[in-house]
Enzyme design. Structure first.
Site, PDB file in Angstrom:
ATOM      1  N   LYS A   1       0.839  -1.199   0.000  1.00  0.00           N
ATOM      2  CA  LYS A   1       0.000   0.000   0.000  1.00  0.00           C
ATOM      3  C   LYS A   1       0.882   1.261   0.000  1.00  0.00           C
ATOM      4  O   LYS A   1       2.097   1.173   0.228  1.00  0.00           O
ATOM      5  CB  LYS A   1      -0.924  -0.038   1.221  1.00  0.00           C
ATOM      6  CG  LYS A   1      -1.861  -1.240   1.229  1.00  0.00           C
ATOM      7  CD  LYS A   1      -2.795  -1.181   2.420  1.00  0.00           C
ATOM      8  CE  LYS A   1      -3.651  -2.429   2.513  1.00  0.00           C
ATOM      9  NZ  LYS A   1      -4.652  -2.336   3.579  1.00  0.00           N
TER      10      LYS A   1
ATOM     11  N   TYR B   1     -12.299  -2.656  -3.082  1.00  0.00           N
ATOM     12  CA  TYR B   1     -12.786  -2.700  -1.705  1.00  0.00           C
ATOM     13  C   TYR B   1     -14.315  -2.718  -1.627  1.00  0.00           C
ATOM     14  O   TYR B   1     -14.884  -2.310  -0.601  1.00  0.00           O
ATOM     15  CB  TYR B   1     -12.220  -1.517  -0.915  1.00  0.00           C
ATOM     16  CG  TYR B   1     -10.776  -1.718  -0.498  1.00  0.00           C
ATOM     17  CD1 TYR B   1     -10.395  -2.828   0.264  1.00  0.00           C
ATOM     18  CD2 TYR B   1      -9.789  -0.808  -0.850  1.00  0.00           C
ATOM     19  CE1 TYR B   1      -9.082  -3.034   0.646  1.00  0.00           C
ATOM     20  CE2 TYR B   1      -8.463  -1.007  -0.458  1.00  0.00           C
ATOM     21  CZ  TYR B   1      -8.121  -2.115   0.290  1.00  0.00           C
ATOM     22  OH  TYR B   1      -6.822  -2.320   0.683  1.00  0.00           O
TER      23      TYR B   1
ATOM     24  N   PHE C   1     -15.360   3.553   7.411  1.00  0.00           N
ATOM     25  CA  PHE C   1     -14.022   3.982   7.003  1.00  0.00           C
ATOM     26  C   PHE C   1     -13.798   3.874   5.489  1.00  0.00           C
ATOM     27  O   PHE C   1     -12.688   4.093   5.006  1.00  0.00           O
ATOM     28  CB  PHE C   1     -12.953   3.178   7.753  1.00  0.00           C
ATOM     29  CG  PHE C   1     -13.053   1.683   7.565  1.00  0.00           C
ATOM     30  CD1 PHE C   1     -12.543   1.052   6.438  1.00  0.00           C
ATOM     31  CD2 PHE C   1     -13.677   0.893   8.537  1.00  0.00           C
ATOM     32  CE1 PHE C   1     -12.629  -0.310   6.267  1.00  0.00           C
ATOM     33  CE2 PHE C   1     -13.772  -0.485   8.366  1.00  0.00           C
ATOM     34  CZ  PHE C   1     -13.244  -1.097   7.231  1.00  0.00           C
TER      35      PHE C   1
ATOM     36  N   ARG D   1      -1.217 -14.904   3.655  1.00  0.00           N
ATOM     37  CA  ARG D   1      -2.048 -14.255   4.699  1.00  0.00           C
ATOM     38  C   ARG D   1      -1.399 -14.436   6.067  1.00  0.00           C
ATOM     39  O   ARG D   1      -1.360 -13.525   6.874  1.00  0.00           O
ATOM     40  CB  ARG D   1      -3.452 -14.881   4.749  1.00  0.00           C
ATOM     41  CG  ARG D   1      -4.301 -14.664   3.525  1.00  0.00           C
ATOM     42  CD  ARG D   1      -5.024 -13.372   3.521  1.00  0.00           C
ATOM     43  NE  ARG D   1      -6.016 -13.258   4.578  1.00  0.00           N
ATOM     44  CZ  ARG D   1      -6.758 -12.173   4.744  1.00  0.00           C
ATOM     45  NH1 ARG D   1      -6.605 -11.126   3.942  1.00  0.00           N
ATOM     46  NH2 ARG D   1      -7.650 -12.113   5.695  1.00  0.00           N
TER      47      ARG D   1
ATOM     48  N   THR E   1      -5.222  -8.007  10.386  1.00  0.00           N
ATOM     49  CA  THR E   1      -5.482  -6.658   9.847  1.00  0.00           C
ATOM     50  C   THR E   1      -5.065  -5.572  10.835  1.00  0.00           C
ATOM     51  O   THR E   1      -4.426  -4.588  10.466  1.00  0.00           O
ATOM     52  CB  THR E   1      -6.994  -6.502   9.539  1.00  0.00           C
ATOM     53  OG1 THR E   1      -7.350  -7.490   8.587  1.00  0.00           O
ATOM     54  CG2 THR E   1      -7.301  -5.125   8.988  1.00  0.00           C
TER      55      THR E   1
ATOM     56  N   ARG F   1       2.788  -7.201   9.296  1.00  0.00           N
ATOM     57  CA  ARG F   1       2.139  -6.127  10.056  1.00  0.00           C
ATOM     58  C   ARG F   1       2.641  -6.076  11.489  1.00  0.00           C
ATOM     59  O   ARG F   1       2.739  -4.999  12.077  1.00  0.00           O
ATOM     60  CB  ARG F   1       0.620  -6.294   9.984  1.00  0.00           C
ATOM     61  CG  ARG F   1       0.081  -5.944   8.602  1.00  0.00           C
ATOM     62  CD  ARG F   1      -1.337  -6.379   8.429  1.00  0.00           C
ATOM     63  NE  ARG F   1      -1.893  -5.990   7.140  1.00  0.00           N
ATOM     64  CZ  ARG F   1      -3.008  -6.508   6.633  1.00  0.00           C
ATOM     65  NH1 ARG F   1      -3.672  -7.428   7.312  1.00  0.00           N
ATOM     66  NH2 ARG F   1      -3.444  -6.111   5.463  1.00  0.00           N
TER      67      ARG F   1
ATOM     68  N   ASN G   1      -1.700  -0.319   7.110  1.00  0.00           N
ATOM     69  CA  ASN G   1      -1.127  -1.611   7.513  1.00  0.00           C
ATOM     70  C   ASN G   1      -0.258  -2.256   6.431  1.00  0.00           C
ATOM     71  O   ASN G   1      -0.145  -3.456   6.333  1.00  0.00           O
ATOM     72  CB  ASN G   1      -2.226  -2.546   8.028  1.00  0.00           C
ATOM     73  CG  ASN G   1      -3.294  -2.803   6.993  1.00  0.00           C
ATOM     74  OD1 ASN G   1      -3.155  -2.364   5.851  1.00  0.00           O
ATOM     75  ND2 ASN G   1      -4.334  -3.529   7.355  1.00  0.00           N
TER      76      ASN G   1
ATOM     77  N   HIS H   1      -1.673  -5.492   1.350  1.00  0.00           N
ATOM     78  CA  HIS H   1      -2.936  -6.223   1.203  1.00  0.00           C
ATOM     79  C   HIS H   1      -2.646  -7.610   0.634  1.00  0.00           C
ATOM     80  O   HIS H   1      -1.772  -7.753  -0.222  1.00  0.00           O
ATOM     81  CB  HIS H   1      -3.859  -5.481   0.229  1.00  0.00           C
ATOM     82  CG  HIS H   1      -4.999  -6.327  -0.249  1.00  0.00           C
ATOM     83  ND1 HIS H   1      -6.156  -6.460   0.465  1.00  0.00           N
ATOM     84  CD2 HIS H   1      -5.136  -7.121  -1.347  1.00  0.00           C
ATOM     85  CE1 HIS H   1      -6.968  -7.289  -0.180  1.00  0.00           C
ATOM     86  NE2 HIS H   1      -6.375  -7.702  -1.278  1.00  0.00           N
TER      87      HIS H   1
ATOM     88  N   GLU I   1      -9.492  -9.971  -7.809  1.00  0.00           N
ATOM     89  CA  GLU I   1      -8.586  -8.836  -7.606  1.00  0.00           C
ATOM     90  C   GLU I   1      -7.541  -8.773  -8.722  1.00  0.00           C
ATOM     91  O   GLU I   1      -7.208  -7.692  -9.212  1.00  0.00           O
ATOM     92  CB  GLU I   1      -7.936  -8.942  -6.216  1.00  0.00           C
ATOM     93  CG  GLU I   1      -8.962  -8.726  -5.118  1.00  0.00           C
ATOM     94  CD  GLU I   1      -8.473  -9.070  -3.716  1.00  0.00           C
ATOM     95  OE1 GLU I   1      -7.303  -9.466  -3.537  1.00  0.00           O
ATOM     96  OE2 GLU I   1      -9.283  -8.927  -2.779  1.00  0.00           O
TER      97      GLU I   1
HETATM   98  P1  CMP Z   1      -7.030  -4.842   3.824  1.00  0.00           P
HETATM   99  O1  CMP Z   1      -6.481  -6.188   4.130  1.00  0.00           O
HETATM  100  O2  CMP Z   1      -6.445  -4.139   2.652  1.00  0.00           O
HETATM  101  O3  CMP Z   1      -8.627  -4.901   3.657  1.00  0.00           O
HETATM  102  C1  CMP Z   1      -9.506  -3.891   4.073  1.00  0.00           C
HETATM  103  C2  CMP Z   1      -8.811  -2.743   4.706  1.00  0.00           C
HETATM  104  O4  CMP Z   1      -9.625  -1.854   5.421  1.00  0.00           O
HETATM  105  C3  CMP Z   1      -7.855  -3.279   5.728  1.00  0.00           C
HETATM  106  O5  CMP Z   1      -6.769  -3.920   5.111  1.00  0.00           O
HETATM  107  C4  CMP Z   1      -7.519  -2.021   6.530  1.00  0.00           C
HETATM  108  O6  CMP Z   1      -6.406  -1.343   6.006  1.00  0.00           O
HETATM  109  C5  CMP Z   1      -8.764  -1.174   6.328  1.00  0.00           C
HETATM  110  N1  CMP Z   1      -9.449  -0.969   7.600  1.00  0.00           N
HETATM  111  C6  CMP Z   1     -10.025  -1.912   8.353  1.00  0.00           C
HETATM  112  N2  CMP Z   1     -10.554  -1.335   9.461  1.00  0.00           N
HETATM  113  C7  CMP Z   1     -10.283  -0.001   9.379  1.00  0.00           C
HETATM  114  C8  CMP Z   1     -10.571   1.120  10.208  1.00  0.00           C
HETATM  115  N3  CMP Z   1     -11.257   0.985  11.358  1.00  0.00           N
HETATM  116  N4  CMP Z   1     -10.139   2.340   9.800  1.00  0.00           N
HETATM  117  C9  CMP Z   1      -9.469   2.489   8.639  1.00  0.00           C
HETATM  118  N5  CMP Z   1      -9.176   1.456   7.800  1.00  0.00           N
HETATM  119  C10 CMP Z   1      -9.570   0.231   8.166  1.00  0.00           C
END
Ligand code: CMP
Length: 143
Positions: free
Chosen positions: A9, A49, A57, A85, A91, A102, A112, A115, A126
């Site tokens: 990211k 997404y 969010f 994963r 996450t 992470r 984070n 992805h 994807e």
């Molecule tokens: P990802 O694995 O890319 O899939 C969905 C993303 O949503 C996740 O990683 C986070 O980066 C993001 N995400 C999840 N919860 C929150 C949150 N509370 N605030 C901001 N981003 C979020």
């Protein structure tokens, strides 16, 4: 052969973590078959997404993912979806174990670093959203 979609990211690219992250997947024994540095458009990010569209969010997430270059990749290997994963970790960095990406590099859920697809079906969806078939390179890897 199973494949997955992994994407460093904008926070990971800005922090110059790309090389280190690619190295982790190579060392684990997976094969890189496509990669590109790209700034995603809003529509493409919203499609990626889509399952989070109703989340509070969502806007923030799309703003962030389109804020700078991402490094998008396709990796192949046995059980590559689940194993990558596991390497990426939970996450929320508060739950991510040390030794995971992470757990080693992230402190905030929204930033984070990387992805990874959560299933073989998501991976194919994807990949189709981010790569054209001719961008995928098939080659033998002497392991
Ligand atoms: P990802 O694995 O890319 O899939 C969905 C993303 O949503 C996740 O990683 C986070 O980066 C993001 N995400 C999840 N919860 C929150 C949150 N509370 N605030 C901001 N981003 C979020």
């Amino acid at each position: 052969m199973e494949r997955t979609f992994l994407m460093v990211k904008p926070d990971g690219v800005r922090r110059q973590l790309v090389g280190r992250l690619v190295q982790r997947f190579e060392e684990r024994g997976f094969q890189l078959t496509a990669a590109k540095l790209v700034v995603f458009g809003r529509e493409q990010a919203e499609r990626h997404y889509a399952e989070h569209r109703e989340k509070p969010f969502f806007g923030e997430l799309v703003d962030f993912i389109t804020s700078g270059p991402c490094f998008a990749m396709i990796w192949e290997g046995d059980n590559v979806v689940q194993l990558t994963r596991n390497m990426i970790g939970k996450t929320d960095p508060l739950d991510a174990a040390p030794g995971t990406i992470r757990g080693d590099y992230a402190v905030h859920k929204g930033f984070n670093v990387i992805h990874g697809s959560d299933s073989v079906e998501s991976a194919e969806r994807e990949i189709a959203n981010f790569f054209r078939p001719e961008e995928v390179v098939a080659y033998d890897c002497p392991l």
